[in-house]
Design an enzyme around this catalytic site. Structure first.
Site, PDB file in Angstrom:
ATOM      1  N   GLY A 241       0.848  -1.156  -0.007  1.00  0.00           N
ATOM      2  CA  GLY A 241       0.095  -0.028   0.000  1.00  0.00           C
ATOM      3  C   GLY A 241       0.909   1.167   0.044  1.00  0.00           C
ATOM      4  O   GLY A 241       2.157   1.125   0.333  1.00  0.00           O
TER       5      GLY A 241
ATOM      6  N   HIS B  14      -4.072   0.963   8.270  1.00  0.00           N
ATOM      7  CA  HIS B  14      -2.594   1.430   8.260  1.00  0.00           C
ATOM      8  C   HIS B  14      -2.418   2.474   7.101  1.00  0.00           C
ATOM      9  O   HIS B  14      -1.893   3.631   7.290  1.00  0.00           O
ATOM     10  CB  HIS B  14      -1.662   0.308   8.056  1.00  0.00           C
ATOM     11  N   GLU B  15      -2.858   2.283   5.994  1.00  0.00           N
ATOM     12  CA  GLU B  15      -2.717   3.115   4.864  1.00  0.00           C
ATOM     13  C   GLU B  15      -3.677   4.593   5.172  1.00  0.00           C
ATOM     14  O   GLU B  15      -3.072   5.637   5.150  1.00  0.00           O
ATOM     15  CB  GLU B  15      -3.198   2.497   3.556  1.00  0.00           C
TER      16      GLU B  15
ATOM     17  N   HIS C 259      -2.114   7.234   7.429  1.00  0.00           N
ATOM     18  CA  HIS C 259      -1.227   7.946   6.580  1.00  0.00           C
ATOM     19  C   HIS C 259      -2.012   9.447   6.358  1.00  0.00           C
ATOM     20  O   HIS C 259      -1.244  10.530   6.183  1.00  0.00           O
ATOM     21  CB  HIS C 259      -0.536   7.506   5.397  1.00  0.00           C
TER      22      HIS C 259
ATOM     23  N   CYS D 195       6.425  -0.471   7.291  1.00  0.00           N
ATOM     24  CA  CYS D 195       5.882   0.748   6.566  1.00  0.00           C
ATOM     25  C   CYS D 195       7.041   1.243   5.663  1.00  0.00           C
ATOM     26  O   CYS D 195       8.277   1.361   5.966  1.00  0.00           O
ATOM     27  CB  CYS D 195       5.422   1.983   7.516  1.00  0.00           C
ATOM     28  N   LEU D 196       6.863   1.424   4.228  1.00  0.00           N
ATOM     29  CA  LEU D 196       7.966   2.091   3.497  1.00  0.00           C
ATOM     30  C   LEU D 196       8.588   3.255   4.078  1.00  0.00           C
ATOM     31  O   LEU D 196       9.648   3.556   3.863  1.00  0.00           O
ATOM     32  CB  LEU D 196       7.271   2.110   2.050  1.00  0.00           C
TER      33      LEU D 196
ATOM     34  N   GLN E 280       3.082   9.876   1.280  1.00  0.00           N
ATOM     35  CA  GLN E 280       4.402   9.224   1.683  1.00  0.00           C
ATOM     36  C   GLN E 280       5.313   9.663   0.298  1.00  0.00           C
ATOM     37  O   GLN E 280       6.496   9.488   0.292  1.00  0.00           O
ATOM     38  CB  GLN E 280       4.202   7.813   1.335  1.00  0.00           C
TER      39      GLN E 280
HETATM   40 NI    NI Z   1       2.759   3.010   5.771  1.00  0.00          NI
END
Ligand code: NI
Length: 184
Positions: free
Chosen positions: A49, A145-146, A149, A103-104, A54
């Site tokens: 995701g 989670h997404e 953000h 997480c990225l 981000q």
């Molecule tokens: Ni994330």
């Protein structure tokens, strides 16, 4: 399409509340290009995701895609590439579940996060069509989670026990095949 750099924890842009995508932006060429960049970046980074903040775009916009065969998330269900515009989450079941999250934007780490186990998400798709998805289990966690953000929230903020914070190597070494740990 272009792969874009992913912002890392500490960048203040990850902590902003994203703004709504305006009606005249939905379906625009600029938004479609941004979505294409997000999908390309997510795939290139082996993510499941990615939220627009981000990559430094403060919009209520996220993409999610993962497959059951994913070696990183075996047996966790699947979601074909889905674009969420202006998503709103409704909790359907407050009972909590715990999963390891990564997480990225928080590279090389994993941590245990408790979240409600079932949700509904109302959103617009990339054409501006109103949609809703109900999800439970791991998919519900991924979506929460997404969408966090978009509020400037990272999974580490939601960790109940920082003792579960683990490097990816140590996660694989000690925890990947174990139940989610509960320390005394
Ligand atoms: Ni994330």
């Amino acid at each position: 399409m272009a792969r874009r750099p992913v912002l890392k924890i500490g960048d203040p842009r990850l902590r902003q509340v994203a703004r709504d995508v305006e009606p005249d932006e939905v379906g625009s060429l600029a938004l479609r290009r941004l979505v294409d960049d997000m999908i390309e970046t997510m795939r290139a980074e082996d993510g499941i995701g990615l939220a627009a903040p981000q990559i430094g775009e403060p919009l209520k916009l996220a993409v999610v895609e993962f497959e059951e065969e994913s070696p990183r998330y075996p047996g966790m269900g699947s979601v074909s590439a889905t674009v969420f515009i202006n998503p709103a989450v409704t909790i359907l079941d407050q009972a909590e579940q715990a999963f390891w999250e990564g997480c990225l934007s928080v590279p090389e780490l994993r941590g245990v996060v408790h979240r409600p186990r079932a949700i509904r998400v109302d959103y617009l798709d990339v054409n501006g069509t109103p949609c809703a998805i109900e999800a439970d289990g791991f998919v519900a966690t991924v979506l929460q989670h997404e969408l966090d953000h978009l509020q400037g929230v990272l999974y580490v903020d939601r960790m109940r026990d920082m003792r579960t914070l683990t490097t990816l190597d140590e996660y694989r070494r000690f925890w990947a095949d174990q139940p989610v740990p509960e320390f005394e």
